[in-house]
Write an enzyme that holds these catalytic residues in place. Structure first.
Site, PDB file in Angstrom:
ATOM      1  N   GLN A  32       0.769  -1.147   0.060  1.00 28.53           N
ATOM      2  CA  GLN A  32      -0.091   0.321   0.023  1.00 28.53           C
ATOM      3  C   GLN A  32       1.038   1.327   0.076  1.00 28.53           C
ATOM      4  O   GLN A  32       0.422   2.207   0.773  1.00 28.53           O
ATOM      5  CB  GLN A  32      -1.013   0.008   1.118  1.00 28.53           C
ATOM      6  CG  GLN A  32      -2.097  -0.878   1.088  1.00 28.53           C
ATOM      7  CD  GLN A  32      -3.139  -0.343  -0.208  1.00 28.53           C
ATOM      8  OE1 GLN A  32      -2.998   0.696  -0.476  1.00 28.53           O
ATOM      9  NE2 GLN A  32      -3.794  -1.208  -0.876  1.00 28.53           N
ATOM     10  N   SER A  33       2.096   1.212  -0.457  1.00 26.20           N
ATOM     11  CA  SER A  33       2.812   2.519  -0.705  1.00 26.20           C
ATOM     12  C   SER A  33       2.266   3.543  -1.563  1.00 26.20           C
ATOM     13  O   SER A  33       1.996   3.331  -2.449  1.00 26.20           O
ATOM     14  CB  SER A  33       4.303   1.921  -1.317  1.00 26.20           C
ATOM     15  OG  SER A  33       5.027   3.040  -1.500  1.00 26.20           O
ATOM     16  N   ASN A  34       2.394   4.684  -0.407  1.00 29.24           N
ATOM     17  CA  ASN A  34       1.997   6.278  -1.173  1.00 29.24           C
ATOM     18  C   ASN A  34       2.832   6.404  -2.321  1.00 29.24           C
ATOM     19  O   ASN A  34       2.472   7.075  -3.408  1.00 29.24           O
ATOM     20  CB  ASN A  34       1.869   7.055  -0.177  1.00 29.24           C
ATOM     21  CG  ASN A  34       0.621   6.686   0.855  1.00 29.24           C
ATOM     22  OD1 ASN A  34      -0.384   6.447   0.739  1.00 29.24           O
ATOM     23  ND2 ASN A  34       0.898   6.908   2.169  1.00 29.24           N
TER      24      ASN A  34
END
Ligand SMILES: *Cc1c(COP(=O)(O)O)cnc(C)c1O
Length: 331
Positions: A75-77
């Site tokens: 879920q890396s921004n």
């Protein structure tokens, strides 16, 4: 200051507003809290990574790159922002992700897919042990296809990316003057250290009365002291003189609010997120900004910021990271 400014490509919606949180501040009885709305740097480009990517993309283009490779959690921004700016620039992107491929593409991962990024997933132990090798393997694979890859480290935190928050300091200093405030503290969530590095260096050189405090969301304060310093040293060597790094006397990181670990948060973080949302209409996330905001509140209660009338919280974005935690809220 004689700086060798590298090229940059404007991508973020700047300047972002600096807004007071009057009800939360009154409730706490401490300094007046101001929020630097870097969650408003763009809709799907929301957050801090885009400031760094303005410089990283320019560097990649200067080198003639046609694929951006980067890494992060599922879920890396940062990975999501990289995938989207690559698509905007007409480049390809490849994301090296830590964790299992989920059955459904939710939140940031959905946006990665929409942006056309190619993705590879690695179990956490392999990712941790072999990240540099994974980058090298993917770079080689793209080169064999006749493409020119450009590697961006996790979070975009290196000497190039540091410029993003170095510039944000000038933006903030202008807003302090316009608003007639003199905050002694600027706080942010720290994950890969680049935001803290840019702010720490920027304030040390441009406005040394301001202390920067990073709230760690993963590694220890010692780890970030070293990492932030290494980024600052690399920046100074490349764009100024090595001696300029000495302007930074300390790197301040608080690691008391990490909780169970990266991407894992205790119930009080979700309570703080819900309280801030209904009190101020400001939405935080459980991975970064919620932990940092919660940490700031606890430290205000302990009197840590008693010597300042105003304190600035950098809202580094992350709204999409909230959705996978929907089950943690109880109504
Ligand atoms: C990446 C990120 C951070 C941490 O910034 P670093 O420069 O990596 O330390 C904070 N907040 C959000 C929402 C992020 O995505």
């Amino acid at each position: 200051m004689n700086l060798k400014r590298p090229p940059h490509i404007p991508l973020a919606q700047l300047p972002t507003p600096l807004q007071p949180l009057l009800r939360v501040s009154a409730h706490l009885g401490g300094p007046r809290i101001w929020v630097k709305r870097d969650d408003l740097t763009g809709s799907v480009l929301t957050g801090n990574k885009i400031r760094k990517l303005e410089y990283l993309l320019a560097d990649a283009k200067e080198q003639g790159a046609d694929v951006l490779i980067t890494s992060g959690g599922v879920q890396s921004n940062h990975a999501r922002a990289t995938a989207l700016i690559a698509a905007q620039a007409g480049l390809r992107s490849h994301l090296i992700l830590r964790g299992k491929a989920p059955a459904e593409a939710d939140a940031n991962l959905l946006l990665d897919r929409l942006a056309g990024a190619s993705l590879s997933f690695y179990p956490a132990h392999e990712y941790q042990a072999r990240l540099p090798a994974l980058f090298a393997e993917w770079q080689q694979r793209f080169e064999e296809q006749g493409l020119k890859p450009y590697a961006i480290p996790t979070g975009g935190s290196n000497a190039v990316g540091l410029w993003g928050y170095f510039d944000a300091v000038g933006e903030l200093a202008g807003q302090f003057s316009t608003l007639g405030i003199e905050p002694n503290y600027v706080v942010c969530a720290t994950g890969s250290g680049g935001t803290q590095a840019g702010l720490t260096l920027g304030f040390a050189l441009q406005r040394p009365s301001v202390r920067v405090l990073g709230f760690a969301v993963c590694d220890s304060a010692e780890y970030f002291a070293e990492k932030v310093r290494a980024d600052i040293d690399a920046w100074a060597a490349r764009y100024a003189e090595p001696e300029i790094a000495a302007a930074v006397d300390t790197v301040d990181t608080c690691d008391d609010y990490i909780g169970p670990g990266y991407g894992k948060a205790d119930p009080e973080i979700f309570e703080t997120i819900a309280w801030v949302a209904r009190t101020e209409g400001l939405v935080l996330d459980p991975v970064y900004t919620g932990k940092a905001f919660h940490g700031m509140i606890q430290e205000i209660r302990k009197g840590r910021f008693a010597d300042t009338e105003d304190i600035v919280f950098i809202h580094t974005g992350g709204v999409f990271g909230l959705f996978p935690y929907r089950d943690q809220f109880h109504w």
